[in-house]
Design an enzyme around this catalytic site. Structure first.
Site, mmCIF file in Angstrom:
data_model
loop_
_atom_site.group_PDB
_atom_site.id
_atom_site.type_symbol
_atom_site.label_atom_id
_atom_site.label_comp_id
_atom_site.label_asym_id
_atom_site.label_seq_id
_atom_site.Cartn_x
_atom_site.Cartn_y
_atom_site.Cartn_z
ATOM 1 N N ASP A 132 0.819 -1.204 0.000
ATOM 2 C CA ASP A 132 0.000 0.000 0.000
ATOM 3 C C ASP A 132 0.857 1.258 0.000
ATOM 4 O O ASP A 132 0.496 2.252 -0.614
ATOM 5 C CB ASP A 132 -0.936 0.000 1.215
ATOM 6 C CG ASP A 132 -2.156 -0.860 0.952
ATOM 7 O OD1 ASP A 132 -2.745 -0.720 -0.133
ATOM 8 O OD2 ASP A 132 -2.505 -1.688 1.803
ATOM 9 N N CYS B 201 6.495 -6.049 6.030
ATOM 10 C CA CYS B 201 5.712 -7.229 5.646
ATOM 11 C C CYS B 201 5.068 -7.107 4.270
ATOM 12 O O CYS B 201 4.303 -7.972 3.865
ATOM 13 C CB CYS B 201 4.657 -7.535 6.699
ATOM 14 S SG CYS B 201 3.420 -6.237 6.858
HETATM 15 C C1 PEP Z 1 0.834 -4.025 2.522
HETATM 16 O O1 PEP Z 1 0.046 -3.142 2.189
HETATM 17 O O2 PEP Z 1 2.038 -4.028 2.215
HETATM 18 C C2 PEP Z 1 0.364 -5.165 3.323
HETATM 19 C C3 PEP Z 1 1.223 -6.052 3.784
HETATM 20 O O3 PEP Z 1 -0.983 -5.303 3.517
HETATM 21 P P1 PEP Z 1 -2.005 -5.828 2.406
HETATM 22 O O4 PEP Z 1 -1.200 -6.353 1.253
HETATM 23 O O5 PEP Z 1 -2.839 -6.881 3.022
HETATM 24 O O6 PEP Z 1 -2.782 -4.599 2.061
HETATM 25 MG MG MG Z 2 -1.854 -3.027 3.143
#
Ligand code: PEP
Ligand code: MG
Length: 579
Positions: A458, A505
């Protein structure tokens, strides 16, 4: 027949050769014709047979899901059977066939449309959710009447490579893994949740091909090379042989890398780097542990919410506890629900938003639906009694949001204390840094948070204003853009100055070619999909922090993303491609 080669974005790596299966999702063709008087009985019998066939199909799917995933997911289909057994609907179809002399497909389709239209005007959320059931059943019944191939990916019972204009994360999650060798979609980007789900299930996948579905026909022989991002339609026998060999080499390489599992994750200059797993569905936990993860850095809890009715506290608690106990004493970071954007479920109603990625998703959804949030917090806190849980809030954009989420958590803790329900009252509470505002004032957020986890999927999207699931502007989506690198550096500095633990992450953490960049920026805790863990560990073990820092220093002195990318690639090639 000549060979066609086309390209896309690698969502999940691997090489597969097999027959294509073109899945058009929602599009169905309705034949319309009149039934003569003497044919009415036979037409009604034809309808009855299709209903029975459809029920059998749904029951078989339920059984299959109960075995391969969970009973809860299988229960999703109970309401489908209820609709098929509804005597009023059945009567309506019979009278339409007999009275209007319409063929069964026509009658069913008209009645379904009428029902869906009237349901869409009703205020009651539960009743509105039934629209999806009706539409699904309508498609199945018509497919059975026409004896066309199944209208659901779950019904596929031979080995195929699926080609589809698009797939939702839940369609991907429910794929029959024994039969679907790989999939290719026209739409989607590398960090779409469909791509993330493909990696979780270890199904090779290429997305964002733009028009591949229209270039291939069901039963065509195809090669999916999700190592280079290429799809070969109607390959020559020589090409098939070449790719079979390549597929074998790829598997052997993976087996070779798997030997790293038990070895320490330390750089050449003895700095320990922690590798954690991102978990989408609890079924993945063994794979993650087997790959040598030191815990879970991101438990995407929303995939427990795919059912059309919400899981209650007890159900959630049991799922969290299962994962937490399994990893105990290793940590499990549970993220509260992040629905919205490309994860839209029946009860969220987000499909009405104009800009769903900028809309009511993640923590915004939880704070707006406080009752649901409280239930989830109770379940997570109760699970914390069974191991080491960290509690994380997604998409924190303002300090107020984080304070509010923490206050609600404190209230739940008080409630549990009063009830004598045990939980870990030292539980660490942190947030995801995935919006520019959170980066910019991470030094303040750090005063309130125990930890940060950077969500680059994001963060890249919001920093560069590029929709993460759009294939059209995928060229803009680049974690190596200097602005992103500067943001990452800023987060590392703010975490350090406020003594806040830090991990990363987003998918960037699991991309081997970025490992040196992240180590050089100062990240020591990386959370990723298990399929990349061995490669990342190999890189960690063959570099020194000093050379990573030197690389980052050179990168931050550049301006153009192309130049940054070239230097990262060059370094990666020099060091690893031939090792
Ligand atoms: C991200 O945005 O990097 C994340 C780990 O969350 P998601 O991919 O679930 O939005
Ligand atoms: Mg995310």
């Amino acid at each position: 027949m000549s060979t066609t080669i086309t390209k896309g974005i690698i969502a999940s790596p691997g090489i597969r050769i097999g027959k294509a299966y073109v899945y058009q999702g929602d599009s169905i063709i309705i034949p319309k014709y009149s039934i003569p008087e003497e044919g009415i009985e036979a037409e009604i019998a034809r309808f009855g047979k299709a209903v029975e066939q459809t029920k059998d199909e749904i029951k078989a799917i339920q059984e299959q899901i109960a075995q391969s995933l969970s009973k809860d997911m299988a229960d999703i289909f109970t309401s489908h059977i209820m609709v098929l057994e509804d005597p009023k609907i059945e009567e309506n179809v019979r009278t339409t066939i007999a009275g209007k002399r319409r063929n069964a497909e026509w009658a069913i389709n008209d009645i379904s449309l009428e029902l869906m239209n009237s349901l869409s005007t009703i205020k009651d959320d539960y009743l509105r959710e039934r629209i999806i059931d009706i539409s699904d059943i309508n498609k199945r019944l018509i497919a059975n009447l026409q004896k066309t191939r199944s209208s659901s990916l779950m019904d596929i019972n031979e080995e195929v490579i699926v080609f589809a204009p698009d797939l939702t994360p839940s369609e991907t999650a429910l794929m029959n893994r024994d039969h679907i060798l790989a999939f290719v979609t026209d739409r989607g980007g590398r960090t779409s949740h469909t791509a993330i789900m493909a990696r979780a299930l270890e199904i090779p996948a290429i997305v964002g091909t733009i028009n591949c579905t229209s270039m291939v026909k069901t039963d065509d022989l195809v090669v999916v090379d999700a190592v280079h991002g290429t799809i070969i339609i109607d390959p020559t026998p020589e090409e098939v042989e070449e790719f079979r060999k390549y597929e074998k080499d790829f598997r052997e390489l993976e087996e070779e890398l798997a030997k790293l599992t038990g070895l320490p994750s330390k750089t050449r200059d003895k700095e320990e780097i922690f590798i954690y797993g991102n978990i989408e569905i609890p079924e993945e936990m063994s794979i993650i542990k087997d790959h040598g993860a030191q815990g879970i850095g991101l438990f995407r809890s929303e995939f427990l919410f795919m059912d059309k009715s919400l899981p209650d506290e007890e159900k959630q608690f049991q799922e969290y506890r299962r994962v937490v106990e399994f990893f105990n004493p290793m940590p499990v970071t549970i993220r509260t629900i992040d629905v919205g954007a490309d994860k839209v479920y029946a009860y969220t109603n987000h499909y009405r938003e104009r800009n769903p990625f900028l809309g009511c998703r993640a923590i915004r959804f939880s704070l707006e639906n406080e009752d649901l949030f409280r239930i989830q917090l109770r379940a997570i806190l109760r699970a914390s009694n069974f191991g080491k849980v960290n509690l994380m809030f997604p998409m924190i954009t303002t300090i107020e949001e984080f304070k509010k989420a923490k206050n609600i958590t404190a209230e739940i803790m008080e409630e549990l204390r009063k009830e004598n329900t045990p939980f870990d009252d030292k539980i660490k509470i942190g947030l995801m840094i995935e919006v520019p505002s959170a980066v910019v004032y991470a030094d303040i957020l750090g005063k309130y948070a125990d930890f940060f986890s950077v969500g680059t999927n994001d963060l890249v999207q919001y920093t560069l204003a590029v929709d993460r699931i759009s294939e059209k502007i995928a060229y803009l989506y680049n974690p190596l853009n200097l602005s992103v690198l500067r943001f990452l550096k800023q987060v590392v500095e703010s975490a350090k100055s406020t003594s806040t633990s830090l991990s990363i992450c987003g998918e960037m953490a699991g991309e081997p070619q970025y490992t040196m960049v992240l180590l050089g920026l100062g990240f020591r805790h990386l959370s990723m999909s298990p399929i990349y863990m061995h490669q990342v560990k190999k890189i960690i073990r063959s570099v020194s922090i000093k050379e990573c820092r030197d690389l980052v220093k050179s990168l931050l002195a550049l301006e153009d993303t192309d130049d940054i990318e070239k230097l990262v690639r060059k370094k990666f090639k020099e060091k690893f491609e031939h090792s």
